[in-house]
Design a protein around this motif. Structure first.
Motif, PDB file in Angstrom:
ATOM      1  N   LYS A  68      37.590  39.366  36.729  1.00 45.95           N
ATOM      2  CA  LYS A  68      38.547  39.053  38.104  1.00 45.95           C
ATOM      3  C   LYS A  68      37.766  39.225  39.275  1.00 45.95           C
ATOM      4  N   GLY A  69      37.676  38.236  40.248  1.00 41.95           N
ATOM      5  CA  GLY A  69      36.914  38.194  41.441  1.00 41.95           C
ATOM      6  C   GLY A  69      35.774  37.447  41.308  1.00 41.95           C
ATOM      7  N   GLU A  70      35.062  37.108  40.307  1.00 41.08           N
ATOM      8  CA  GLU A  70      33.962  36.097  40.110  1.00 41.08           C
ATOM      9  C   GLU A  70      34.490  34.783  40.331  1.00 41.08           C
ATOM     10  N   ARG A  71      33.526  33.926  40.799  1.00 37.92           N
ATOM     11  CA  ARG A  71      33.790  32.444  40.973  1.00 37.92           C
ATOM     12  C   ARG A  71      34.123  31.795  39.816  1.00 37.92           C
ATOM     13  N   ARG A  72      35.294  31.093  39.593  1.00 37.30           N
ATOM     14  CA  ARG A  72      35.558  30.781  38.513  1.00 37.30           C
ATOM     15  C   ARG A  72      34.937  29.455  38.068  1.00 37.30           C
TER      16      ARG A  72
END
Length: 334
Positions: A68-72
């Motif tokens: 969560k929070g990583e660039r998808r």
């Protein structure tokens, strides 16, 4: 970290992928699991493999929270469907009902709108292949998955699925089999078929559940806390490799690894990546430092002479019978 195309598709994936079978939600506490995912990202790993059945769906949820929070768009997230995820008669297999319900459950747990690769975790002999592939087509066309793959399917099963995928205009691009120096059953049939069809291998257990680290010694009890002592499933998978004749030959690989400037585990992972049909090798970990060490196998080119010496040492104990792949298709609905 180096990156490879997944089969003949345009999708680039890290040639070392991080997988959370038998760890997240099971063997490893969530804080440690998250630390392993962070270590994977730090090592340049962008490809993460899981399945809805791992730890009874908990593994997907742990991975979703860790990413969560990583660039998808900078990640490639893979998951699978087939094994039971509930008590109902239809909570399993590759029926349209189970696939359509399972993809939504996986996306919810992974906290994402789509997965990059959705894989059939086994072949379902009790559901028409046409039904399965049409359901996968709807998953792709609805934007919930970009690509389709299979795991532990035979060459014939892959050929028939690929033909249907072409008709349905969906990209079947990958096969996920077990593959290591000690388990080479895909080489005779699956790899040639996949090379012809433009399908890449994403191999699991390249270290043979830890046997190819050299930590299991002939005539000795397995180390405390190792996979061989895991009562949550790991011990069952590793048992076939814990014969003294196998362990003795694995010990003979230490000088070869040292000659290449690698640990034995790095040598094992690098060996799988010498096969041009392998797009990625999946590594797991219970500690962050293991991820970084295994990731160093990326980009390694093994000398042909060294490959020949590995072959000479392990040929008497390596499993090569392609019928072992056929045996992976469940004879009864799980």
């Amino acid at each position: 970290m180096e990156y490879r195309h997944l089969g003949s598709s345009g999708l680039l994936i890290s040639e070392i992928a991080y997988g959370n079978w038998l760890t997240h939600g099971s063997q490893v506490e969530e804080e440690a699991a998250t630390a392993c995912v962070r270590a994977a990202l730090d090592a340049g790993i962008t490809t993460f493999d899981t399945a809805d059945v791992y730890a009874e769906t908990r593994a997907e949820a742990v991975l979703g929270r860790a990413l969560k929070g990583e660039r998808r768009a900078g990640l490639e997230i893979f998951t699978k469907v087939y094994w039971p995820t509930g008590p109902g008669r239809n909570d399993r297999g590759l029926s349209r009902k189970h696939i359509m319900e399972s993809i939504d459950g996986s996306l919810r747990r992974l906290q994402t709108d789509y997965v990059d690769l959705y894989q059939a975790h086994r072949y379902d002999r009790f559901t028409p292949l046409e039904e399965t592939m049409e359901a996968f087509a709807d998953v792709v066309h609805s934007g919930k998955a970009h690509y389709i793959g299979v795991s532990e399917w035979t060459a014939d099963q892959i050929r028939r699925a690929h033909a249907l995928a072409r008709e349905l205009r969906i990209p079947l691009v990958s096969s996920q089999p077990q593959y290591s120096m000690l388990w080479r059953v895909i080489e005779a049939e699956v790899v040639p078929a996949c090379e012809e069809l433009g399908i890449g291998q994403i191999v699991w257990s390249p270290i043979a559940q830890g046997v190819l680290t050299g930590k299991y010694l002939p005539g000795a009890q397995p180390p405390a806390g190792s996979r061989a002592t895991d009562d949550k499933g790991g011990a069952n998978f590793i048992r076939r490799f814990l014969r003294d004749e196998v362990l003795e030959r694995v010990q003979l690989l230490h000088p070869l690894a040292a000659e290449a400037g690698l640990t034995l585990a790095q040598l094992a992972v690098a060996w799988t990546l010498q096969n041009p049909n392998v797009s990625a090798a999946i590594v797991g970990a219970s500690r962050p430092e293991q991820v970084g060490e295994n990731a160093k196998a990326s980009g390694v080119r093994l000398d042909p002479g060294l490959m020949a010496r590995i072959e000479e040492i392990l040929a008497p104990v390596a499993v090569t019978d392609p019928l072992q792949t056929h045996a992976q298709t469940p004879a009864q609905r799980p």
